[in-house]
Design an enzyme around this catalytic site. Structure first.
Site, short mmCIF file in Angstrom:
data_model
loop_
_atom_site.label_atom_id
_atom_site.label_comp_id
_atom_site.label_asym_id
_atom_site.label_seq_id
_atom_site.Cartn_x
_atom_site.Cartn_y
_atom_site.Cartn_z
N SER A 1 31.85 0.25 70.73
CA SER A 1 31.91 -0.32 72.07
C SER A 1 30.78 0.32 72.85
O SER A 1 30.48 1.50 72.66
CB SER A 1 33.24 0.02 72.76
N CYS A 2 30.14 -0.45 73.71
CA CYS A 2 29.07 0.09 74.55
C CYS A 2 29.22 -0.52 75.93
O CYS A 2 29.21 -1.74 76.08
CB CYS A 2 27.70 -0.24 73.96
N VAL A 3 29.41 0.33 76.92
CA VAL A 3 29.64 -0.15 78.27
C VAL A 3 28.73 0.58 79.26
O VAL A 3 28.32 1.71 79.03
CB VAL A 3 31.11 0.05 78.70
N CYS B 1 30.11 4.17 73.41
CA CYS B 1 28.86 4.56 74.06
C CYS B 1 28.91 4.16 75.53
O CYS B 1 29.32 3.05 75.86
CB CYS B 1 27.67 3.87 73.39
N MET C 1 22.49 -0.66 81.79
CA MET C 1 22.41 -1.54 80.63
C MET C 1 20.98 -1.96 80.32
O MET C 1 20.69 -2.43 79.22
CB MET C 1 23.26 -2.78 80.86
#
Length: 124
Positions: free
Chosen positions: A103-105, A77, A82
């Site tokens: 994973s989320c960045v 993602c 954020m």
């Protein structure tokens, strides 16, 4: 053997790539942005609306491949901010109830300046 997955029910590709590829029992989607299937226009201006459209596009690809969200084993993602993490998770958790690896960045910019993009790997 590679098999291309293409559906008119999902967002059209905006470049030289496929919506998804099947290979060795796995489905790999390209990153899905909140573009409408009908015209490629971006849906929504806030994170929840955009996340819902992304999930709709992913759903269309999964359906075309003959699988569901429960077959997804990994997601990646991308968020433009954020600070949208909690709101994005609210929508995400409605669809990925099987809790695949993720994973989320945060990234500087996404295509068409959208707020989120998601790619998945699913078992066929």
């Amino acid at each position: 053997m590679l098999k291309t997955i293409q559906t008119s029910k999902g967002a059209p590709a905006i470049g030289p790539y496929s919506q998804a590829i099947c290979c060795n029992g796995l489905l790999f989607t390209s990153g899905q942005i909140p573009a409408a299937a009908e015209n490629g226009e971006i849906v929504g201006t806030e994170i929840k609306a955009q996340a819902k459209q992304v999930m709709k596009n992913i759903s269309a690809i999964l359906e075309e491949a003959g699988v569901t969200f429960n077959h997804v084993i990994k997601t990646t993602c991308f968020l433009a901010d954020m600070d949208d993490f909690a709101a994005f998770n609210e929508i995400y958790s409605e669809y990925f109830i099987s809790k695949p690896a993720r994973s989320c960045v945060a990234v500087k910019t996404l295509p068409k300046n959208v707020l989120c993009e998601v790619e998945v790997i699913a078992e066929l």
